[in-house]
Every structure is written in C-alpha cells, then in structure tokens.
Design an enzyme around this catalytic site. Sequence first.
Site, PDB file in Angstrom:
ATOM      1  N   GLY A 142       0.722  -0.961   0.269  1.00 57.92           N
ATOM      2  CA  GLY A 142       0.022   0.101  -0.004  1.00 57.92           C
ATOM      3  C   GLY A 142       0.908   1.687  -0.217  1.00 57.92           C
ATOM      4  O   GLY A 142       0.565   2.356  -0.251  1.00 57.92           O
TER       5      GLY A 142
ATOM      6  N   GLU B 263       4.169   4.344   6.095  1.00 58.66           N
ATOM      7  CA  GLU B 263       2.866   3.027   6.207  1.00 58.66           C
ATOM      8  C   GLU B 263       1.902   3.833   5.231  1.00 58.66           C
ATOM      9  O   GLU B 263       1.898   5.158   5.154  1.00 58.66           O
ATOM     10  CB  GLU B 263       2.871   2.827   7.060  1.00 58.66           C
ATOM     11  CG  GLU B 263       2.431   1.610   8.322  1.00 58.66           C
ATOM     12  CD  GLU B 263       1.859   0.409   7.142  1.00 58.66           C
ATOM     13  OE1 GLU B 263       1.578   0.835   5.954  1.00 58.66           O
ATOM     14  OE2 GLU B 263       1.903  -0.715   8.251  1.00 58.66           O
ATOM     15  N   ASP B 264       0.830   3.063   4.435  1.00 51.77           N
ATOM     16  CA  ASP B 264       0.293   3.979   3.987  1.00 51.77           C
ATOM     17  C   ASP B 264      -1.251   4.683   5.220  1.00 51.77           C
ATOM     18  O   ASP B 264      -1.759   5.424   4.516  1.00 51.77           O
ATOM     19  CB  ASP B 264      -0.875   2.930   3.204  1.00 51.77           C
ATOM     20  CG  ASP B 264      -0.737   1.324   3.275  1.00 51.77           C
ATOM     21  OD1 ASP B 264      -0.888   1.199   3.641  1.00 51.77           O
ATOM     22  OD2 ASP B 264      -1.602   0.867   2.781  1.00 51.77           O
TER      23      ASP B 264
ATOM     24  N   ASP C 117      -4.932   1.257  11.475  1.00 51.25           N
ATOM     25  CA  ASP C 117      -6.322   1.103  11.784  1.00 51.25           C
ATOM     26  C   ASP C 117      -6.579   0.480  12.779  1.00 51.25           C
ATOM     27  O   ASP C 117      -5.977   1.762  13.770  1.00 51.25           O
ATOM     28  CB  ASP C 117      -6.889  -0.050  10.226  1.00 51.25           C
ATOM     29  CG  ASP C 117      -8.002  -0.502  10.944  1.00 51.25           C
ATOM     30  OD1 ASP C 117      -8.795   0.510  11.204  1.00 51.25           O
ATOM     31  OD2 ASP C 117      -8.776  -1.576   9.737  1.00 51.25           O
TER      32      ASP C 117
ATOM     33  N   LYS D 103      -2.659  -3.001  14.543  1.00 51.67           N
ATOM     34  CA  LYS D 103      -1.465  -4.588  15.042  1.00 51.67           C
ATOM     35  C   LYS D 103      -0.505  -4.967  14.750  1.00 51.67           C
ATOM     36  O   LYS D 103      -0.089  -4.921  14.788  1.00 51.67           O
ATOM     37  CB  LYS D 103      -3.222  -5.550  14.658  1.00 51.67           C
ATOM     38  CG  LYS D 103      -2.431  -6.538  14.934  1.00 51.67           C
ATOM     39  CD  LYS D 103      -3.962  -8.009  15.003  1.00 51.67           C
ATOM     40  CE  LYS D 103      -3.287  -9.095  15.840  1.00 51.67           C
ATOM     41  NZ  LYS D 103      -4.806  -9.857  15.986  1.00 51.67           N
ATOM     42  N   THR D 104      -0.321  -4.137  13.099  1.00 53.97           N
ATOM     43  CA  THR D 104       0.814  -4.720  12.043  1.00 53.97           C
ATOM     44  C   THR D 104       1.990  -4.027  12.231  1.00 53.97           C
ATOM     45  O   THR D 104       2.772  -5.049  13.081  1.00 53.97           O
ATOM     46  CB  THR D 104       0.734  -4.302  11.040  1.00 53.97           C
ATOM     47  OG1 THR D 104      -0.756  -4.881  10.329  1.00 53.97           O
ATOM     48  CG2 THR D 104       1.084  -5.036   9.651  1.00 53.97           C
ATOM     49  N   LEU D 105       1.608  -2.696  12.765  1.00 54.99           N
ATOM     50  CA  LEU D 105       3.262  -2.266  13.272  1.00 54.99           C
ATOM     51  C   LEU D 105       3.601  -2.863  14.595  1.00 54.99           C
ATOM     52  O   LEU D 105       4.783  -2.569  15.084  1.00 54.99           O
ATOM     53  CB  LEU D 105       2.861  -0.102  13.304  1.00 54.99           C
ATOM     54  CG  LEU D 105       2.904   0.048  12.334  1.00 54.99           C
ATOM     55  CD1 LEU D 105       3.067   1.008  11.216  1.00 54.99           C
ATOM     56  CD2 LEU D 105       4.320  -0.567  11.361  1.00 54.99           C
TER      57      LEU D 105
ATOM     58  N   PHE E 122     -13.617   2.591   5.213  1.00 57.15           N
ATOM     59  CA  PHE E 122     -13.034   1.733   4.753  1.00 57.15           C
ATOM     60  C   PHE E 122     -12.780   2.766   3.276  1.00 57.15           C
ATOM     61  O   PHE E 122     -13.260   3.135   2.004  1.00 57.15           O
ATOM     62  CB  PHE E 122     -13.682   1.009   3.552  1.00 57.15           C
ATOM     63  CG  PHE E 122     -12.628  -0.196   3.103  1.00 57.15           C
ATOM     64  CD1 PHE E 122     -11.935  -0.692   4.288  1.00 57.15           C
ATOM     65  CD2 PHE E 122     -12.775   0.229   1.624  1.00 57.15           C
ATOM     66  CE1 PHE E 122     -10.292  -2.025   3.054  1.00 57.15           C
ATOM     67  CE2 PHE E 122     -11.204  -0.636   0.951  1.00 57.15           C
ATOM     68  CZ  PHE E 122     -10.570  -1.851   1.617  1.00 57.15           C
TER      69      PHE E 122
ATOM     70  N   ASP F 202      -6.186  -0.613  -1.786  1.00 55.79           N
ATOM     71  CA  ASP F 202      -6.686  -1.540  -2.709  1.00 55.79           C
ATOM     72  C   ASP F 202      -7.845  -1.555  -1.431  1.00 55.79           C
ATOM     73  O   ASP F 202      -7.914  -1.873  -0.377  1.00 55.79           O
ATOM     74  CB  ASP F 202      -6.133  -2.608  -3.192  1.00 55.79           C
ATOM     75  CG  ASP F 202      -6.127  -3.645  -1.455  1.00 55.79           C
ATOM     76  OD1 ASP F 202      -5.496  -3.104  -0.432  1.00 55.79           O
ATOM     77  OD2 ASP F 202      -6.307  -4.503  -2.026  1.00 55.79           O
TER      78      ASP F 202
ATOM     79  N   ARG G  87      -5.699   0.213  -6.795  1.00 61.44           N
ATOM     80  CA  ARG G  87      -4.604   1.282  -5.860  1.00 61.44           C
ATOM     81  C   ARG G  87      -4.084   1.917  -6.950  1.00 61.44           C
ATOM     82  O   ARG G  87      -3.091   3.462  -6.954  1.00 61.44           O
ATOM     83  CB  ARG G  87      -3.212  -0.361  -5.695  1.00 61.44           C
ATOM     84  CG  ARG G  87      -3.523  -0.750  -5.123  1.00 61.44           C
ATOM     85  CD  ARG G  87      -2.192  -1.731  -4.564  1.00 61.44           C
ATOM     86  NE  ARG G  87      -2.732  -3.055  -4.099  1.00 61.44           N
ATOM     87  CZ  ARG G  87      -2.154  -3.183  -2.439  1.00 61.44           C
ATOM     88  NH1 ARG G  87      -2.321  -1.990  -1.937  1.00 61.44           N
ATOM     89  NH2 ARG G  87      -2.465  -4.425  -1.918  1.00 61.44           N
TER      90      ARG G  87
HETATM   91  P1  IMP Z   1      -3.811  -2.164  10.952  1.00 60.94           P
HETATM   92  O1  IMP Z   1      -3.209  -3.423  11.343  1.00 60.94           O
HETATM   93  O2  IMP Z   1      -4.879  -2.673  10.879  1.00 60.94           O
HETATM   94  O3  IMP Z   1      -3.124  -1.041  11.096  1.00 60.94           O
HETATM   95  O4  IMP Z   1      -3.896  -2.636   9.771  1.00 60.94           O
HETATM   96  C1  IMP Z   1      -2.932  -1.882   8.855  1.00 60.94           C
HETATM   97  C2  IMP Z   1      -3.376  -2.408   7.481  1.00 60.94           C
HETATM   98  O5  IMP Z   1      -4.442  -2.373   6.551  1.00 60.94           O
HETATM   99  C3  IMP Z   1      -3.090  -1.051   6.210  1.00 60.94           C
HETATM  100  O6  IMP Z   1      -1.321  -1.549   5.829  1.00 60.94           O
HETATM  101  C4  IMP Z   1      -3.672  -1.604   5.130  1.00 60.94           C
HETATM  102  O7  IMP Z   1      -3.194  -2.972   3.911  1.00 60.94           O
HETATM  103  C5  IMP Z   1      -4.753  -2.286   5.910  1.00 60.94           C
HETATM  104  N1  IMP Z   1      -6.571  -1.649   5.550  1.00 60.94           N
HETATM  105  C6  IMP Z   1      -6.339  -0.542   7.153  1.00 60.94           C
HETATM  106  N2  IMP Z   1      -7.532   0.346   6.463  1.00 60.94           N
HETATM  107  C7  IMP Z   1      -7.829   0.028   5.138  1.00 60.94           C
HETATM  108  C8  IMP Z   1      -8.642   0.319   4.616  1.00 60.94           C
HETATM  109  O8  IMP Z   1      -9.311   1.649   4.626  1.00 60.94           O
HETATM  110  N3  IMP Z   1      -8.329   0.627   3.048  1.00 60.94           N
HETATM  111  C9  IMP Z   1      -7.326  -0.290   2.697  1.00 60.94           C
HETATM  112  N4  IMP Z   1      -6.660  -0.911   3.061  1.00 60.94           N
HETATM  113  C10 IMP Z   1      -6.901  -0.530   4.759  1.00 60.94           C
END
Ligand code: IMP
Length: 177
Positions: A48, A102-103, A106, A109-111, A155, A162, A168
Amino acid sequence: MPAITVHDKSFETYLPEETILQRVKEIAAEINKDYAGRRPLFIAILNGSFMFASDLFKQLNIEAELCFIKLASYKGMKSSGNVVTSIGLEDDLFNKEVIIVEDIVDTGKTLHNFLPKLMHQQPKSLKIATLLHKADATEYPLQLDYVGFSIPNKFVVGYGLDYDGLGRNLKEIYQLV
Ligand code: IMP
C-alpha cells in the site's frame, strides 16, 4: 462528487490528488528539517505505501536511503494470534535512523507487532510516517510521528490502497459511500 465502483462497492472522492500531494510536501519539509545531516533509512511497507513513499522521497533534499519490505502474518503454533515477519529487509538497522513509511494505520496491530522486531536490531532511532490514520479504529498503542490525514473509520481506496486487489492505481483517495 464523482463516484466510482471497485468490485461491488461504490466509493466517492474523499481526498483529491492536489490535497494529498500538498500534504506529502508538508511532511517532507518536516522530515527535511528534522533529519538534516542524519541520513535516515526509510522502510516502506508494501504494497500500500508505494505511492506515498515515492512522492515523499521525491520531496526530500537530505541524504536518505529507502528500502521496501513486505509484512507477512501467519498463524503461530499457538492460538495466540498472528506472527508478523518481514520479507526483504536486508539492511542492518544497527545505529540507523529509521523511518517506517505506511499507507494507513487502522487498528495499529500490524505495526504494533512488527516494531519490537525492528527494535531488536537496535536502530539509533525509529519513527513512523503514515499517510492516513483511522484514529477511532486504533486499538494498539503506537506513537505516530508524521501523520498525513486523520480520517474517519470508513474504508478507503486509491493512491496505493486497495479493495481486494483493485484501486491502487487511482490518483485520489476514495471513501466507501
Ligand atoms: P492495521 O494493522 O489494522 O493497522 O492495518 C493496517 C493495514 O490494513 C494497512 O496497511 C492496509 O493494508 C489495511 N487497511 C486498513 N484500513 C484500510 C482501508 O480503509 N483501505 C485499504 N486498506 C486498509
């Protein structure tokens, strides 16, 4: 507002291209100031962040390095949740001034899961630049150092983000109607 369809869903324009690029310029200006003489290493998280990383990097007037990595989550042996591993991180981070790109953040969790793995390599500093932040959706504490836009918990697609693989390539950011 012009609406578009991606797969089965309708989206409307949320952030026009000029607004995004103007904000990216402002973030780059902050980084140019904060990192003058420090030669940061930008670690952009695929897929992203590719557009944001590219536009941000073009606006830097300091010495800087860039690499792209992909995060993969898989089920661990225990049922305790996903483990995140990185693919493509060849640089040694010891003593480096790292900026994660990062894009969108949300839930965080990922980071939140990934940062301890980077910290393990003992970078000199570690900061996060994210284009978008869904502040109301964030469940995992993270310090975000550079935030492009704080957005509602809806979203979005476009500018690298995407919906199920599509969208994208859009120059603007669109929000689910
Ligand atoms: P997190 O771990 O919940 O912070 O999610 C991060 C990842 O979820 C981002 O890097 C995106 O790939 C994906 N993501 C979260 N929200 C959106 C959205 O609204 N549109 C597209 N991708 C999203």
